[in-house]
Design a protein around this motif. Structure first.
Motif, short mmCIF file in Angstrom:
data_model
loop_
_atom_site.label_atom_id
_atom_site.label_comp_id
_atom_site.label_asym_id
_atom_site.label_seq_id
_atom_site.Cartn_x
_atom_site.Cartn_y
_atom_site.Cartn_z
N LEU A 448 0.84 -1.20 0.00
CA LEU A 448 0.00 0.00 0.00
C LEU A 448 0.87 1.24 0.00
CD1 LEU A 448 -3.03 -0.57 2.39
CD2 LEU A 448 -2.97 -0.42 -0.09
N ALA A 454 4.47 5.37 -5.45
CA ALA A 454 4.54 5.27 -6.90
C ALA A 454 3.61 6.26 -7.58
CB ALA A 454 4.21 3.84 -7.35
N MET A 455 2.60 6.75 -6.83
CA MET A 455 1.72 7.78 -7.39
C MET A 455 2.35 9.16 -7.24
SD MET A 455 -0.95 6.28 -8.50
CE MET A 455 -1.81 7.80 -8.85
N MET B 92 3.19 3.31 -11.78
CA MET B 92 3.60 1.93 -11.53
C MET B 92 2.41 1.10 -11.06
SD MET B 92 6.79 0.65 -9.27
CE MET B 92 7.47 -0.99 -9.50
N PHE B 94 1.57 -2.77 -9.42
CA PHE B 94 2.32 -3.80 -8.69
C PHE B 94 1.76 -5.19 -8.94
CE2 PHE B 94 3.13 0.16 -6.69
CZ PHE B 94 4.45 0.09 -6.28
N ASN B 98 -3.23 -3.36 -5.13
CA ASN B 98 -3.16 -2.70 -3.83
C ASN B 98 -4.01 -1.45 -3.77
OD1 ASN B 98 -1.60 -1.35 -5.62
ND2 ASN B 98 0.14 -1.02 -4.26
N PRO B 99 -5.34 -1.61 -3.93
CA PRO B 99 -6.19 -0.42 -3.79
C PRO B 99 -6.06 0.15 -2.38
CG PRO B 99 -7.52 -2.41 -3.76
CD PRO B 99 -6.13 -2.83 -4.11
N PHE B 100 -6.13 1.48 -2.28
CA PHE B 100 -6.05 2.12 -0.97
C PHE B 100 -7.35 1.88 -0.22
CE2 PHE B 100 -3.31 5.29 -3.41
CZ PHE B 100 -2.17 4.54 -3.19
N PRO B 101 -7.31 1.97 1.12
CA PRO B 101 -8.54 1.78 1.90
C PRO B 101 -9.49 2.96 1.74
CG PRO B 101 -6.70 2.32 3.34
CD PRO B 101 -6.14 2.17 1.97
N LYS B 102 -9.91 3.20 0.51
CA LYS B 102 -10.79 4.33 0.22
C LYS B 102 -11.83 3.85 -0.79
CE LYS B 102 -6.97 7.65 0.26
NZ LYS B 102 -7.52 8.66 1.15
N TYR B 110 -6.92 9.94 -6.13
CA TYR B 110 -5.80 10.13 -5.21
C TYR B 110 -4.67 10.94 -5.84
CZ TYR B 110 -2.20 8.82 -1.79
OH TYR B 110 -1.23 8.84 -0.83
N GLY B 111 -4.17 10.49 -7.00
CA GLY B 111 -3.06 11.17 -7.66
C GLY B 111 -3.41 12.59 -8.08
N ILE B 114 -3.38 14.88 -5.10
CA ILE B 114 -2.05 15.18 -4.57
C ILE B 114 -1.33 16.20 -5.44
CG2 ILE B 114 0.25 14.22 -4.24
CD1 ILE B 114 -0.95 11.67 -3.40
N THR B 150 -11.57 -2.08 -2.03
CA THR B 150 -11.25 -3.47 -1.69
C THR B 150 -12.44 -4.39 -1.92
OG1 THR B 150 -11.75 -2.79 0.57
CG2 THR B 150 -9.44 -3.07 0.01
N ARG B 164 -5.90 4.22 -11.56
CA ARG B 164 -5.29 5.14 -10.60
C ARG B 164 -3.98 5.68 -11.15
NH1 ARG B 164 -4.15 2.26 -5.08
NH2 ARG B 164 -2.14 1.77 -6.01
N ALA B 165 -3.21 4.77 -11.79
CA ALA B 165 -1.93 5.20 -12.35
C ALA B 165 -2.14 6.12 -13.55
CB ALA B 165 -1.11 3.98 -12.76
N VAL B 168 -3.03 10.33 -13.30
CA VAL B 168 -2.12 11.48 -13.23
C VAL B 168 -1.46 11.73 -14.58
CG1 VAL B 168 -1.67 11.39 -10.77
CG2 VAL B 168 -0.32 9.98 -12.29
#
Lengths: 566, 255
Positions: A448, A454-455, B92, B94, B98-102, B110-111, B114, B150, B164-165, B168
């Protein structure tokens, strides 16, 4: 060596013998053809050893648990039976004694008058305006006091007369061994429950050769009887133990045959042992909760539940005698709940941010070196006895707070305050929160964090937006566990927060908590069936329910979290 | 390969984890608008190399990268370059989703949040929708954007992570065995997606599956024991490799 030790020791020897006998018999049965045996030879040994030892051990345990009580019961019933003729003579004399009857009748009448006066006084007091007559109230109160004194006197006379009669009867008994036994039985029969317990406790002390609170020939007689009965019980238990061991040994050895599934049977016996152990743990818990519940029910028979839960005044001082004029006690627990809540809140305000931030620092930022030093140091904080925190709060933090707020112009700031207790309790809880949160944060999967990096997220963005949300359920669980710790904490509050049950929102005043009141109610000389003492059980029940709810929620939250990431 | 066509140029890169050398002097050009596959047995350094391209090795204690890595001619293996900005350009994906707990929406947003890519919430909605569409997930999740990420299936989670990648708007997308935790059907969807994304992005994929490398990539690089043994057009590597070792690996004689 006492007989108990001998029994225990010989039981061990017999168990070892059982093991050896079971093993050799199994081997001998098959000779060289070891493969014929269903299980390894040792299992036959274990099987016989377990059957030899377990039943005997259960008998011994039962004896250790209830042996003393059984002896007491037997002695009491024996002695009172011997004294039965005398007891009935005494009761007869008492009913036929004109003086005694007159005195009790007079006392009852006087007490009735007190109640009448009481009603009249409250009626006079409730009158408002011109009709109110303070002089009258005063006169009635004086009269009430007088009658009350009179009643007390009459009571004392009645008791004296009673004693005269019983003394006369006791004097008629011969001064020999049999006579002393009868005296003991007489005292046991006529004394109340408490007197009976006290008498037997003294008899036991004498029987064990310790120092009793008082001595008398009657007590000595009871003690001698106790010694005799115990010896009898011990001999029968020893016999029973030997019998069980022999029976277990014989039966299990008889079962051994090459096809006998010793391995599986040992497994089953082990299961029984494990089950019994857990049963003991569970039953103990159930017992504690049940006693809490029953004593609380007795309390709520005296004080209504809504008064206890919503009453605003707590002053448990209660009249010692039922007819005494004075405080009747107030059992409104709201000031205690409020005090507990305030101190817990202050403690959390201190502990949650500091604990959480230090956990974040330790798990995400600190180097291995620093972590290796800092983590054990934090855990030392958790090892400090709470009483040490208590006098730290009382002697260091309390005066410090008084000094600061005094200088700021607050008047009447006291040393013992909710603030100092809360602050120090917060410090005590920091390691609790930090070490639990640290574990939770560490168990957030590295993937996580990598995903967030990576973002193009920075470290603090990653922690704030990814790591903490992922760890949140675990952190909430840690905080809830910490709250239930804070609610149950006693020593710091006893020393640092004072004892006054003030209902206040000012953290600079002394407050008191549920736990502190329980301590106050149950320390020192207490009568164990007064409302005052019973209220401690009610408070204990509230405390138990509160922490139970907290723990259930906390465990649920933590479990939900685990399901997600394991 | 012509100079203008390459997106990433790598020259003499060595990677050390503590005292251990994980990569020996790797040099390679990775072309634009194509898929480059890294293949090789476990522990050969292909993932390590992938992590050099967005400086993810910075997060590992004791890791050291030497040599020159240029994206569009700009040196990225430079202490003064901010890896945070680089990672916005190099996305990237993986091995394990691995999704965030959102929520699904917040995962994709998310990106952009930020990096401040959206001026208004309408614009953010638009970015989220476009990203999910490109990742082929929009049809499946458009009615439950507020559900937690999730709650999706493994294959959907991996497409969510790709969305998600993409959100951005990176130039390069690195994928570290993106299908190893997925079943064949989900794998086929991801592979189709990779093929579509090739038009707009430079994609580098690490894979253990030779068939996958053959199916999705135009360029293939074969790593072994920290060395880049051979690289070139996928067809050449699979049909006519120069090195014996490459041939042995592709034929399944080791690895």
């Amino acid at each position: 060596m006492s007989i108990d030790t001998i029994i225990a020791f010989s039981l061990l020897v017999v168990v070892a013998g059982g093991f050896y006998a079971g093993r050799t018999r199994a081997i001998r049965l098959v000779g060289d053809a070891r493969r014929e045996l269903h299980s390894l030879p040792n299992y036959y040994g274990y099987y016989v050893a377990l059957w030899t030892g377990l039943p005997a051990l259960l008998v011994l345990m039962a004896y250790a648990l209830i042996g003393g009580q059984v002896a007491d019961r037997m002695v009491v019933s024996e002695l009172t039976r011997e004294a039965a003729p005398l007891t009935s003579t005494y009761l007869e004399t008492l009913t036929n004694d004109a003086d005694y009857q007159a005195l009790t009748a007079a006392a009852a009448q006087q007490r009735g008058r007190v109640v009448e006066l009481n009603e009249e006084i409250s009626r006079l007091r409730s009158t408002r305006g011109e009709d109110r007559d303070p002089a009258m109230i005063e006169a009635r109160r004086a009269e009430q006091l007088e009658v009350l004194n009179l009643a007390t006197d009459t009571d004392a006379q009645a008791v004296r007369r009673q004693e005269e009669i019983s003394q006369g009867i006791l004097d008629s008994i011969a001064e020999d061994a049999g006579g002393y036994r009868i005296r003991a039985g007489f005292q046991l029969e006529l004394g109340g429950n408490a007197a009976k317990q006290l008498f037997m406790a003294d008899a036991r002390r004498i029987a064990d050769g310790r120092i009793a609170s008082r001595t008398s020939p009657a007590l000595d007689a009871a003690a001698a009887s106790l010694v005799e009965t115990e010896a009898l019980i011990r001999r029968s238990v020893a016999g029973l133990v030997i019998l069980m061991a022999i029976a277990g040994f014989g039966l299990s050895r008889f079962q051994i045959a090459p096809s006998f599934r010793a391995r599986n049977n040992v497994e089953r016996l082990v299961l029984v042992v494990l089950f019994l152990s857990s049963l003991i743990a569970i039953l103990t818990t159930v017992g504690i909760v049940a006693s809490l519940l029953f004593e609380s029910l007795r309390f709520f028979r005296e004080v209504p539940l809504q008064e206890f839960l919503f009453g605003l005044q707590w002053s448990p001082q209660i009249a010692i005698r039922a007819d005494q004029v004075g405080q009747s006690g107030a059992f409104g627990a709201v000031p205690l709940f409020a005090g507990t809540a305030m101190i817990t809140l202050i403690a959390m305000v201190v502990a949650v941010p500091i604990g959480l931030f230090s956990a974040i620092y330790l798990s995400e930022y600190a180097g291995t070196r620093f972590r290796q030093i800092a983590k054990p140091l934090l855990e030392i904080l958790a090892g400090i006895p709470t009483v040490v925190y208590g006098f730290f709060a009382l002697l260091t933090v309390g005066p410090f707070i008084r000094g600061i707020f005094g200088a700021l112009g607050f008047e009447d700031v006291v040393t013992q305050s909710a603030l100092s207790a809360g602050l120090v309790m917060g410090v005590m809880i920091i390691p609790f929160i930090s070490s639990l949160s640290d574990d939770v944060i560490n168990s957030v999967p590295q993937t996580l964090r990598d995903g967030s990096y990576a973002m193009g997220a920075t470290k603090s963005e990653t922690i704030r937006q990814v790591v903490l949300p992922a760890a949140l359920p675990g952190i909430v669980g840690a905080v809830l566990l910490a709250i239930s710790r804070a609610i149950g904490e006693t020593m710091i509050v006893v020393m640092a927060a004072g004892q006054g049950a003030n209902l206040t929102a000012n953290p600079l005043e002394a407050v008191t908590t549920i736990t502190v009141q329980i301590v106050m109610l149950l320390t020192g000389d207490q009568e164990f069936d007064s409302v005052k003492t019973l209220s401690a059980f009610a408070l204990g029940l509230v405390l138990f329910i509160l922490t139970l709810i907290m723990n259930i929620i906390a465990l649920r939250v933590v479990r939900r979290y685990r399901e997600k990431y394991d | 390969m012509s100079e203008t066509n390459s997106k990433v140029e790598v020259r003499d890169v060595d990677v050390f984890y503590g005292d251990k050398q994980a990569l020996n002097s790797v040099s390679i050009d990775i072309p634009k608008n194509s898929v480059t596959a890294f293949i090789g047995p476990s522990g050969c350094g292909k993932s390590t190399f992938l992590r050099c391209l967005n400086r993810m090795n910075d997060t590992i204690e004791g890791a050291r990268v030497e040599g020159s890595i240029k994206i569009d001619g700009e040196e990225i293996n430079d202490k003064h370059l901010d890896p945070v900005i680089l990672r916005a350009r190099v996305g990237m994906v993986f091995q394990k989703p691995n999704p965030f707990p959102k929520s699904i929406y917040d995962n994709v947003a998310y990106g952009p949040r930020i990096h401040g890519l959206a001026q208004s919430s309408d614009e953010l909605d638009d970015i989220v929708e476009q990203s999910l569409r490109k990742a082929g997930l929009w049809e499946e999740v458009s009615d439950r954007l507020s559900h937690p990420g999730t709650s999706l299936s493994g294959g959907q989670q991996q497409r969510l992570v790709i969305a998600r990648a993409i959100a951005v708007n990176p130039e390069v997308i690195l994928m570290d065995e993106p299908c190893s935790a997925l079943d064949p059907i989900a794998t086929a969807r991801i592979e189709g997606l990779i093929d579509e994304l090739r038009e707009n992005y430079c994609i580098v994929i690490v894979t253990h599956s030779m068939q996958q490398a053959a199916r999705v990539s135009q360029q293939t690089a074969f790593f072994h024991l920290g060395d880049l043994v051979e690289h070139g057009p996928t067809e050449t590597i699979f049909t006519n490799p120069r090195e014996q070792k490459t041939q042995d690996y592709i034929m399944g004689r080791f690895g």
